[in-house]
Scaffold this motif. Structure first.
Motif, PDB file in Angstrom:
ATOM      1  N   ALA A   1      -7.800  53.937  31.770  1.00 28.25           N
ATOM      2  CA  ALA A   1      -8.326  54.208  30.436  1.00 28.25           C
ATOM      3  C   ALA A   1      -7.355  53.737  29.365  1.00 28.25           C
ATOM      4  O   ALA A   1      -7.749  53.100  28.379  1.00 28.25           O
ATOM      5  CB  ALA A   1      -8.617  55.695  30.290  1.00 28.25           C
ATOM      6  N   SER A   2      -6.060  54.016  29.565  1.00 23.01           N
ATOM      7  CA  SER A   2      -5.144  53.657  28.475  1.00 23.01           C
ATOM      8  C   SER A   2      -4.896  52.159  28.425  1.00 23.01           C
ATOM      9  O   SER A   2      -4.510  51.642  27.391  1.00 23.01           O
ATOM     10  CB  SER A   2      -3.833  54.440  28.553  1.00 23.01           C
ATOM     11  OG  SER A   2      -3.514  54.768  29.861  1.00 23.01           O
ATOM     12  N   CYS A   3      -5.083  51.446  29.536  1.00 25.05           N
ATOM     13  CA  CYS A   3      -4.934  49.989  29.476  1.00 25.05           C
ATOM     14  C   CYS A   3      -6.157  49.343  28.823  1.00 25.05           C
ATOM     15  O   CYS A   3      -6.035  48.373  28.067  1.00 25.05           O
ATOM     16  CB  CYS A   3      -4.779  49.401  30.875  1.00 25.05           C
ATOM     17  SG  CYS A   3      -3.196  49.707  31.620  1.00 25.05           S
ATOM     18  N   ALA A   4      -7.333  49.883  29.151  1.00 21.93           N
ATOM     19  CA  ALA A   4      -8.574  49.214  28.743  1.00 21.93           C
ATOM     20  C   ALA A   4      -8.741  49.186  27.224  1.00 21.93           C
ATOM     21  O   ALA A   4      -9.359  48.261  26.687  1.00 21.93           O
ATOM     22  CB  ALA A   4      -9.769  49.900  29.391  1.00 21.93           C
TER      23      ALA A   4
ATOM     24  N   ASP B   1       0.669  39.997  30.358  1.00 25.06           N
ATOM     25  CA  ASP B   1       1.340  39.500  31.557  1.00 25.06           C
ATOM     26  C   ASP B   1       2.841  39.428  31.309  1.00 25.06           C
ATOM     27  O   ASP B   1       3.650  39.938  32.091  1.00 25.06           O
ATOM     28  CB  ASP B   1       0.768  38.109  31.892  1.00 25.06           C
ATOM     29  CG  ASP B   1       1.275  37.579  33.217  1.00 25.06           C
ATOM     30  OD1 ASP B   1       1.604  38.402  34.091  1.00 25.06           O
ATOM     31  OD2 ASP B   1       1.337  36.357  33.375  1.00 25.06           O
ATOM     32  N   ALA B   2       3.182  38.807  30.185  1.00 26.19           N
ATOM     33  CA  ALA B   2       4.599  38.645  29.866  1.00 26.19           C
ATOM     34  C   ALA B   2       5.280  40.006  29.702  1.00 26.19           C
ATOM     35  O   ALA B   2       6.320  40.274  30.299  1.00 26.19           O
ATOM     36  CB  ALA B   2       4.745  37.814  28.600  1.00 26.19           C
ATOM     37  N   ILE B   3       4.649  40.869  28.897  1.00 29.39           N
ATOM     38  CA  ILE B   3       5.266  42.166  28.621  1.00 29.39           C
ATOM     39  C   ILE B   3       5.425  42.979  29.893  1.00 29.39           C
ATOM     40  O   ILE B   3       6.477  43.531  30.184  1.00 29.39           O
ATOM     41  CB  ILE B   3       4.415  42.942  27.588  1.00 29.39           C
ATOM     42  CG1 ILE B   3       4.524  42.275  26.227  1.00 29.39           C
ATOM     43  CG2 ILE B   3       4.856  44.385  27.517  1.00 29.39           C
ATOM     44  CD1 ILE B   3       3.651  42.902  25.170  1.00 29.39           C
ATOM     45  N   SER B   4       4.367  43.017  30.696  1.00 30.68           N
ATOM     46  CA  SER B   4       4.410  43.916  31.852  1.00 30.68           C
ATOM     47  C   SER B   4       5.478  43.482  32.853  1.00 30.68           C
ATOM     48  O   SER B   4       5.941  44.289  33.636  1.00 30.68           O
ATOM     49  CB  SER B   4       3.044  43.983  32.518  1.00 30.68           C
ATOM     50  OG  SER B   4       2.703  42.732  33.030  1.00 30.68           O
TER      51      SER B   4
ATOM     52  N   ALA C   1       2.438  49.454  29.219  1.00 28.61           N
ATOM     53  CA  ALA C   1       2.910  48.678  30.370  1.00 28.61           C
ATOM     54  C   ALA C   1       4.015  49.421  31.094  1.00 28.61           C
ATOM     55  O   ALA C   1       4.017  49.512  32.327  1.00 28.61           O
ATOM     56  CB  ALA C   1       3.394  47.311  29.910  1.00 28.61           C
ATOM     57  N   VAL C   2       4.941  49.983  30.320  1.00 26.12           N
ATOM     58  CA  VAL C   2       6.052  50.702  30.939  1.00 26.12           C
ATOM     59  C   VAL C   2       5.556  51.912  31.709  1.00 26.12           C
ATOM     60  O   VAL C   2       5.933  52.144  32.866  1.00 26.12           O
ATOM     61  CB  VAL C   2       7.049  51.174  29.855  1.00 26.12           C
ATOM     62  CG1 VAL C   2       8.187  51.929  30.499  1.00 26.12           C
ATOM     63  CG2 VAL C   2       7.555  50.002  29.075  1.00 26.12           C
TER      64      VAL C   2
ATOM     65  N   ILE D   1       1.210  43.786  37.880  1.00 24.78           N
ATOM     66  CA  ILE D   1      -0.001  42.972  37.953  1.00 24.78           C
ATOM     67  C   ILE D   1      -1.248  43.784  37.645  1.00 24.78           C
ATOM     68  O   ILE D   1      -2.168  43.325  36.975  1.00 24.78           O
ATOM     69  CB  ILE D   1      -0.118  42.315  39.345  1.00 24.78           C
ATOM     70  CG1 ILE D   1       1.016  41.337  39.547  1.00 24.78           C
ATOM     71  CG2 ILE D   1      -1.447  41.597  39.485  1.00 24.78           C
ATOM     72  CD1 ILE D   1       1.034  40.193  38.567  1.00 24.78           C
ATOM     73  N   LEU D   2      -1.237  45.037  38.109  1.00 23.06           N
ATOM     74  CA  LEU D   2      -2.421  45.845  37.821  1.00 23.06           C
ATOM     75  C   LEU D   2      -2.515  46.147  36.333  1.00 23.06           C
ATOM     76  O   LEU D   2      -3.614  46.280  35.786  1.00 23.06           O
ATOM     77  CB  LEU D   2      -2.414  47.135  38.641  1.00 23.06           C
ATOM     78  CG  LEU D   2      -3.739  47.873  38.535  1.00 23.06           C
ATOM     79  CD1 LEU D   2      -4.876  47.000  39.026  1.00 23.06           C
ATOM     80  CD2 LEU D   2      -3.713  49.161  39.312  1.00 23.06           C
ATOM     81  N   VAL D   3      -1.376  46.261  35.678  1.00 25.36           N
ATOM     82  CA  VAL D   3      -1.414  46.442  34.226  1.00 25.36           C
ATOM     83  C   VAL D   3      -2.171  45.277  33.598  1.00 25.36           C
ATOM     84  O   VAL D   3      -3.051  45.467  32.752  1.00 25.36           O
ATOM     85  CB  VAL D   3       0.016  46.541  33.654  1.00 25.36           C
ATOM     86  CG1 VAL D   3      -0.026  46.571  32.139  1.00 25.36           C
ATOM     87  CG2 VAL D   3       0.723  47.768  34.187  1.00 25.36           C
TER      88      VAL D   3
END
Lengths: 261, 290, 395
Positions: free
Chosen positions: C16-19, C35-38, C196-197, C206-208
């Motif tokens: 939920a919080s990623c979406a 991608d870069a941040i995670s 991400a953190v 990757i799942l992030v």
């Protein structure tokens, strides 16, 4: 039958659609060899699309182009294309001479690399457009006018019969514009056919001898004096072209208002 | 000085180090050279997507053949990487999603699927499966002679095809529409180029792994671009930068305990990038400032 | 709570919080920044670990988020030199930071719970073992962290909804209205970094990426409105989390991998079947339009060449005579000059460059609808056919 003067381009029933939105509707166009023709029309009229469809760079829904009496595919070697300057990345790591030589890649065929003969031809072509001294310059360091000259040299080196140019005057300085006009007219004198997508209505009559008026449909095409008149311009541009004077003896180029440039 | 001498000595006479160094140098060279085209065509992040997308291909190749022969895994990885690029194109062409989203979707989903399959494989009873995750994180230090042979052959072919079609690839990268009017089938040339890039990435995975592969594609080319205005010099320099980073990484990680090869290679190549951006004549930051 | 329920709950909260912020990333065409941040937040976590000696210190979260923002600024810095394009900059920056982190870990913290596997793939199944007590309740640490992050996300998006919306769709207007796009940009990037953190530990980098990009992209194919896009994205995220969890348990495989796969599956279904923008709908529409369009081409052609059967040409239409003469030369050389067979049933396909079968089908269809008549093999528009050609073609 007038077989002595074959048509340089004959477009029959050309319809082009992007994502089912028609951009060109049933275009019929016949251009005799040896003319210098402008394609004019408002933005979105399909001028660039017409050139790309003739060159089969984009698929057409119907119709096709005939070059000197045969389908385009058989006549590629007779045709030279000058794209809009903005279509390539000028930061590409290469030199002026290298880009000019690209015009010969088709004649070289697969795998063969340009050699001494090609370099000589490139020098001649660059000389014709006055950029020989820029030959080793990186292309990102060129002005707009110089970039356009590079493209023209690349077209000249192809030694084609028919030249299709997309907005060669866009963003070039006045000197270059004059040089290009002289060049185009000398091409015509050599019996070549030049078709130019053109934006500036003021210069149509002085630069060209043939014109096509296009706005999705073909409005008209033919010799300037026969076709380039108020009535057709109205039909091409809708109400956008203001007419300053309707006096019959004023040539249309002076009749046009300044709204168009 | 003595340390330097012993490193050079080892490079020539230490069998393991020599094998690893040859491997990483070759990988660096190929990804640097082919990466130049990816960067010039503004497809830098395609490398990232392809490298992640390769994982399920590797797993599937193993599941189908039960073999860990490098060639089998590379074929699987290439096919998956290829499929990934096709899907990216299909998404961009048919939806309103842009490149970035399409690349991200393929990257994450293919990789997720790969991880899912990897965990399935790891739980399979016949324990022939260890070593697949070599592709995940890259284990340059574990490169064997047969790996090197496969790498050398594929790299040779890749570079050979690139040189053979040099003129056509230049046309593709600079002005594909013009190329089409010259009679070259640019779509096929594009396909060929894409295949070479996929091969370069897949081969490189063994050394630096999925995550870091994008740097191997992008960084040498970006550094090389700063030094030259000629495509040939750029491709050559990028290959040299990639190879240098490869050898340096192999040497450093072999002489210092507990340092993995892949990340060191990436750090080396990143240092080359920063150095190039700052000091390169004409384009470099210092040159332009003063 | 049973450990399984807790794992599922964590998965849902992460999804939920990623979406939600992902919607803005996709709309702003910055998906790959996630991608870069995670990946690069790992560096912050490592540095935080060295500073505090603990893996669960809040300082880690703060430092890691800062590294995420640092990544964004480094990318922009490179981009601003005009020597590196943005995508290339992303492709260089995050591997470098990630490499640095991996080197630091393997060299100095080899025995800590921080290896690459966990970083990339997460180990959500282990989350329930790491517990904290809050208000007398024993809860998994990840759940508390992610719950807090979800609340922060919801409130940030809730409070700045209008600003985010305007700056996403019309950056120019947003400046005119006095919202700093830079501030909003960095705000969004900080939020992405924090998520991400937090999610990193549970589900891996990757799942992030999967959860930040795939559900919003799916939603984007289903709806036009920002608010419903947020809702749909949220729901797709949760569906992916729950179904992925179920599958992973069933096959005893990676939960993160299964969740990413299910998110991809949701996207695939939408990509194929979405009512307006799905591939099937597009192909059906194109197929139908192709016929309509071809009919219209036929009618336009007939209108432009009215009466050009094989009969001698009308002198008044001088322009067309010229063109047609030319045509008869190239296409039908046996035809005498001045005559044109543009509208002849058996010549149509030459002029239109259609294949013969297709041409007849289109002619047939038009004839059935009463738009054309055929006399002596020559096509002629009927009145209703002529009326259609007079109208603009709108699909």
């Amino acid at each position: 039958m007038a077989t002595s003067n074959p048509l340089a381009i004959e477009v029959t029933n050309l319809t082009v659609a992007y994502q089912e939105t028609p951009v060109l509707w049933d275009i019929d166009l016949a251009v005799p060899a040896g003319v210098l023709m402008a394609i004019v029309g408002p933005n979105g009229a399909g001028k660039t699309t017409l050139i790309k469809a003739i060159l089969e760079l984009i698929p057409s829904a119907s119709g096709q182009a005939w070059i000197y009496g045969k389908p385009y595919r058989q006549q590629r070697h007779l045709v030279s294309y000058v794209p809009q300057r903005g279509e390539v990345d000028w930061d590409f790591p290469t030199t002026v001479q290298d880009v000019v030589m690209m015009g010969l890649y088709g004649q070289l065929g697969w795998i063969r690399r340009p050699g001494r003969r090609e370099k000589q031809l490139a020098r001649e072509a660059m000389n014709k457009v006055d950029i020989l001294e820029l030959k080793d310059r990186q292309i990102s360091q060129l002005s707009g006018g110089q970039q356009q000259r590079v493209f023209l040299a690349r077209a000249l080196i192809q030694n084609a019969q028919l030249y299709l140019m997309d907005e060669p005057f866009q963003g070039v300085d006045a000197t270059t514009e004059r040089a290009i006009v002289t060049l185009l007219q000398s091409l015509r004198q050599q019996g070549k056919t030049v078709i130019v997508v053109h934006h500036d209505l003021h210069t149509v009559t002085s630069y060209f001898d043939w014109v096509m008026l296009l706005n999705v449909h073909q409005i008209d095409s033919g010799p300037i004096e026969a076709v380039f008149n108020e009535d057709n311009l109205h039909r091409t541009y809708g109400g956008h072209v203001g007419i300053l004077s309707s006096s019959a003896d004023v040539p249309p180029s002076q009749v046009l208002a300044n709204e168009y440039s | 000085m003595l340390a330097m001498g012993s490193v050079i000595y080892n490079l020539f006479f230490d069998y393991t180090l020599r094998t690893v160094a040859i491997g990483t140098a070759t990988l660096g060279m190929v990804s640097g050279a082919l990466g130049s085209y990816a960067v010039l065509r503004k497809q830098s992040l395609l490398g990232d997507t392809i490298s992640h997308a390769a994982l399920p291909g590797i797993c599937l190749a193993f599941l189908l053949t039960n073999s860990k022969t490098p060639l089998v895994l590379i074929v699987g990885a290439s096919l998956a990487g290829w499929l990934g690029t096709i899907i990216v194109t299909a998404i961009v062409r048919n939806t309103r999603l842009k490149d970035d989203a399409a690349l991200g979707i393929v990257l994450a989903v293919f990789f997720g699927l790969g991880v899912f399959m990897l965990t399935l494989i790891q739980k399979m009873p016949n324990a022939n499966q260890s070593g697949l995750d070599k592709f995940l994180f890259g284990q340059a230090a574990a490169l064997l002679k047969r790996d090197i042979q496969t790498i050398a052959v594929i790299s040779g072919i890749t570079i050979g095809v690139m040189l053979l079609f040099w003129k056509e690839f230049k046309l593709l990268t600079f002005d594909p529409a013009f190329g089409e009017t010259l009679g070259f089938p640019m779509k096929i040339i594009d396909l060929l180029m894409m295949t070479l890039i996929v091969l370069a990435i897949v081969v490189g995975l063994q050394a630096v792994g999925v995550v870091l592969m994008s740097a191997m594609i992008v960084a040498p080319a970006t550094a090389a671009r700063q030094w030259t205005d000629h495509l040939s010099v750029m491709v050559g320099l990028a290959a040299i930068f990639g190879a240098t980073a490869g050898v340096t990484g192999a040497v450093i990680s072999s002489t210092t305990s507990g340092i993995p090869t892949g990340p060191v290679i990436v750090i080396c190549v990143s240092i080359i990038v920063v150095f190039s951006l700052v000091f390169a004549p004409k384009r470099g930051i210092i040159w332009r400032k003063y | 709570m049973a450990p399984q329920t807790e794992v599922l709950l964590i998965a849902i909260v992460v999804a939920a919080s990623c979406a939600l912020p992902g919607v803005f990333l996709v709309l702003r065409q910055m998906s790959l920044m996630s991608d870069a941040i995670s990946h690069s937040v790992l560096l912050g976590i490592v540095i935080g670990f060295f500073l505090t000696g603990r893996i669960d210190s809040p300082l880690l979260l703060i430092l890691a988020s800062a590294t995420g923002v640092l990544t964004v600024s480094l990318v922009e810095l490179l981009n601003r030199t005009q020597l590196v394009k943005e995508d290339a900059a992303i492709g260089i920056v995050f591997p470098a930071l990630f490499s640095l982190a991996v080197i630091l870990i393997t060299r100095y913290a080899g025995n800590v719970h921080l290896d690459q596997d966990v970083v990339l793939l997460g180990e959500i199944a282990l989350a329930p073992f790491d517990r904290v007590t809050l208000f007398g309740l024993s809860l998994p640490y990840s759940l508390v962290v992610m719950g807090t992050i979800l609340i922060i996300t919801l409130s940030v998006i809730g409070i700045f909804y209008k600003e985010l919306k305007i700056s996403t769709f019309d950056p120019g207007l947003s400046i005119a209205l006095g919202f700093s796009p830079g501030l909003l940009h960095y705000g969004l990037m900080s939020l992405t970094s924090i998520i991400a953190v937090g999610a990193f530990d549970a589900v891996g980098a990757i799942l992030v990426v999967a959860l930040m990009i795939v559900p919003p992209a799916t939603a984007y194919l289903l709806t036009d409105q920002l608010f419903s896009m947020l809702v749909v994205s949220f729901l797709v995220g949760i569906v992916s989390a729950v179904s992925g969890y179920g599958i992973a348990i069933k096959f005893d495989a990676s939960i993160a991998g299964a969740m990413a796969t299910m998110a991809g599956f949701c996207f695939l279904l939408t990509f194929l079947l979405a009512p307006q923008r799905g591939l099937l709908a597009i192909f059906y529409r194109r197929f139908r339009q192709k016929w309509l369009f071809a009919q219209r081409i036929l009618l336009t052609h007939l209108a432009n060449h009215e009466g050009e059967g094989i009969l001698p040409k009308d002198k008044k239409n001088a322009k067309h005579v010229k063109i047609s003469t030319a045509k008869s030369k190239s296409i039908n050389p046996i035809l005498p000059p001045g005559k044109s067979d543009q509208c002849h049933l058996h010549q149509l396909h030459h002029y239109l460059c259609w294949n013969v079968g297709f041409t007849y089908k289109i002619v047939n269809q038009a004839q059935k609808q009463g738009l054309v008549q055929i006399e002596n093999q020559v096509l002629r528009l009927t009145n209703s056919g002529r009326q259609i050609t007079a109208q603009p073609f709108i699909q």
